[in-house]
Design an enzyme around this catalytic site. Structure first.
Site, PDB file in Angstrom:
ATOM      1  N   ASP A  19      32.908  32.478  36.010  1.00 35.10           N
ATOM      2  CA  ASP A  19      33.697  33.525  37.306  1.00 35.10           C
ATOM      3  C   ASP A  19      32.355  33.940  37.701  1.00 35.10           C
ATOM      4  OD1 ASP A  19      35.119  34.569  39.124  1.00 35.10           O
ATOM      5  OD2 ASP A  19      36.043  35.163  38.322  1.00 35.10           O
ATOM      6  N   GLU A  36      45.965  45.617  43.868  1.00 35.29           N
ATOM      7  CA  GLU A  36      46.811  46.395  43.377  1.00 35.29           C
ATOM      8  C   GLU A  36      46.899  47.738  44.251  1.00 35.29           C
ATOM      9  OE1 GLU A  36      47.654  47.627  39.027  1.00 35.29           O
ATOM     10  OE2 GLU A  36      46.276  49.207  39.724  1.00 35.29           O
ATOM     11  N   HIS A  88      40.165  42.294  41.990  1.00 38.90           N
ATOM     12  CA  HIS A  88      39.572  42.284  40.835  1.00 38.90           C
ATOM     13  C   HIS A  88      39.799  40.710  40.806  1.00 38.90           C
ATOM     14  CE1 HIS A  88      39.826  41.254  36.107  1.00 38.90           C
ATOM     15  NE2 HIS A  88      38.410  40.260  37.236  1.00 38.90           N
ATOM     16  N   ASN A  90      30.302  40.111  36.112  1.00 40.50           N
ATOM     17  CA  ASN A  90      29.535  38.465  35.743  1.00 40.50           C
ATOM     18  C   ASN A  90      29.188  38.383  36.374  1.00 40.50           C
ATOM     19  OD1 ASN A  90      31.841  38.211  34.241  1.00 40.50           O
ATOM     20  ND2 ASN A  90      32.830  36.878  34.845  1.00 40.50           N
ATOM     21  N   SER A 118      44.377  52.894  35.095  1.00 39.79           N
ATOM     22  CA  SER A 118      43.070  52.271  35.526  1.00 39.79           C
ATOM     23  C   SER A 118      41.991  53.695  35.489  1.00 39.79           C
ATOM     24  CB  SER A 118      42.857  51.243  36.041  1.00 39.79           C
ATOM     25  OG  SER A 118      43.469  50.073  36.153  1.00 39.79           O
ATOM     26  N   HIS A 172      34.731  46.535  31.621  1.00 42.12           N
ATOM     27  CA  HIS A 172      35.071  46.280  33.044  1.00 42.12           C
ATOM     28  C   HIS A 172      36.492  46.299  32.664  1.00 42.12           C
ATOM     29  CE1 HIS A 172      36.475  42.489  30.553  1.00 42.12           C
ATOM     30  NE2 HIS A 172      36.394  42.210  32.228  1.00 42.12           N
TER      31      HIS A 172
END
Length: 377
Positions: free
Chosen positions: A66, A134, A162, A231, A264, A281
């Protein structure tokens, strides 16, 4: 001789021995210089997740499939937001959106950006696993001056996206592993060119996802105030710095994701070389998907998991995914942040709390039924 390994977590953190063992396995690879494990460290497929790995040799498998996965934060203005009704208005983000200059979401998100040739079929889709879009509220501001520079204040609404490069990153890794397996890149320049395409694709897709949702909720799309990939590989001081589930922490603003039922944290990251210039992360898994599914089915119903302890709603038509991604499958985000602060890797700026978390679309009859029930309420 193995490279050095550092773990930026306290004795109170949930760190599996298998994840630490993977760090040492990576450290034993040819050319490795240093491996830094973040407080969200957990085992991955062949390499740990939540780690920054520095080497004189480029290893594509350390980044994984990913490539370009990251988290972006977009301000959004909504009048009298009702989580129940807004949940019903989220678009189906499993349906791709073809590049179309007449589509307002595409026109805003692309801004003239080119899409890698031959890979448009997944544009505007969020993906599965731990990916999400979200709608969240800024619950508290920890650093007023910094938050104001980002244009954020307590009570503001944001979209947190995300997602990664979808199948593009997988194609790039497969092209390598089918020939060289877990070995180093035969042509680092060629790999990096494809890798950079995937990173750009992931950022573009996050913009497109946010624009689709904003327009569906009756708001204007906005530019992100944070967009960091976790990533990727970059060249740092002549070495290759591989990050897998680790966000760039060298003076960047980073959204460190909790779960769909916990806060978060938006942080100002200031990590140095010892931490691979990186920060965590997210909360990081503490259960495998199989364990989360087994334990969740014994403790919760599907309907219980569609409402969270913070009063938010979860849009997820995949019942198995609901259990696999339950908040209890993850570590405590508060401990992850505390570890980053203790090790002087990051400073909290703001805390967000979810209102609606989109995972994957519900079947259309269920969506219609919910719309009717919420209209009556």
């Amino acid at each position: 001789m193995s490279a050095s390994v550092s773990l930026f977590a306290s004795e109170h953190s949930w760190i599996e021995s298998d994840a630490v063992a993977q760090c040492h396995q990576v450290a034993a690879l040819d050319g490795m210089v240093h491996v830094a494990g973040m407080p969200d460290l957990h085992p991955g497929k062949g390499a740990p997740i939540g780690a920054a790995m520095r080497s004189s040799v480029l290893y594509p498998f350390l980044v994984g499939s990913d490539i370009g996965c990251g988290i972006a934060v977009f301000p959004i203005a909504l009048k009298k937001p009702s989580p129940e009704r807004l949940a019903a208005r989220f678009p189906d983000l499993d349906v791709p959106l073809a590049p179309d200059p007449d589509d307002p979401a595409w026109a805003f998100a692309s801004g003239g950006r080119a899409v890698p040739a031959g890979y448009t079929e997944s544009l505007g889709t969020v993906g599965r696993g731990n990916h999400f879009v979200e709608l969240a509220r800024v619950q508290s501001v920890e650093d007023t001056a910094h938050a104001q520079r980002l244009g954020l204040d307590g009570g503001d609404l944001v979209l947190i996206v995300h997602s990664g490069s979808r199948g593009l990153g997988e194609r790039i890794l497969r092209a390598h592993t089918e020939v060289l397996g877990a070995g180093p890149a035969a042509d680092p320049t060629a790999y990096l060119a494809a890798h950079d395409d995937a990173v750009r694709w992931g950022s573009l897709n996050r913009r497109l996802l946010a624009a689709r949702v904003a327009l569906a909720l009756g708001a204007e799309p906005t530019e992100p105030v944070v967009d960091q990939c976790h990533n990727l590989v970059e060249i740092r001081d002549g070495d290759y710095l591989h990050r897998k589930g680790a966000a760039p922490g060298d003076g960047r603003d980073v959204l460190i994701a909790g779960t769909r039922g916990t806060p978060s944290y938006l942080v100002a990251a200031h990590a140095g070389a010892g931490a691979g210039w990186s920060v965590a992360h997210g909360a990081g898994r503490k259960m495998s998907r199989a364990d989360a599914l087994r334990r969740g089915r014994a403790k919760h119903t599907v309907e219980e998991l569609r409402r969270t302890p913070v009063g938010s709603y979860v849009v997820c038509g995949d019942r198995q995914l609901l259990f696999e991604e339950a908040p209890t499958a993850y570590k405590r985000i508060e401990q992850v942040i505390a570890d980053l602060v203790t090790h002087e890797l990051a400073t909290p700026v703001a805390v967000t709390v979810p209102m609606v978390t989109y995972k994957t679309a519900e079947p259309e009859p269920a969506r219609r039924d919910k719309r009717r029930s919420w209209t009556r309420s």
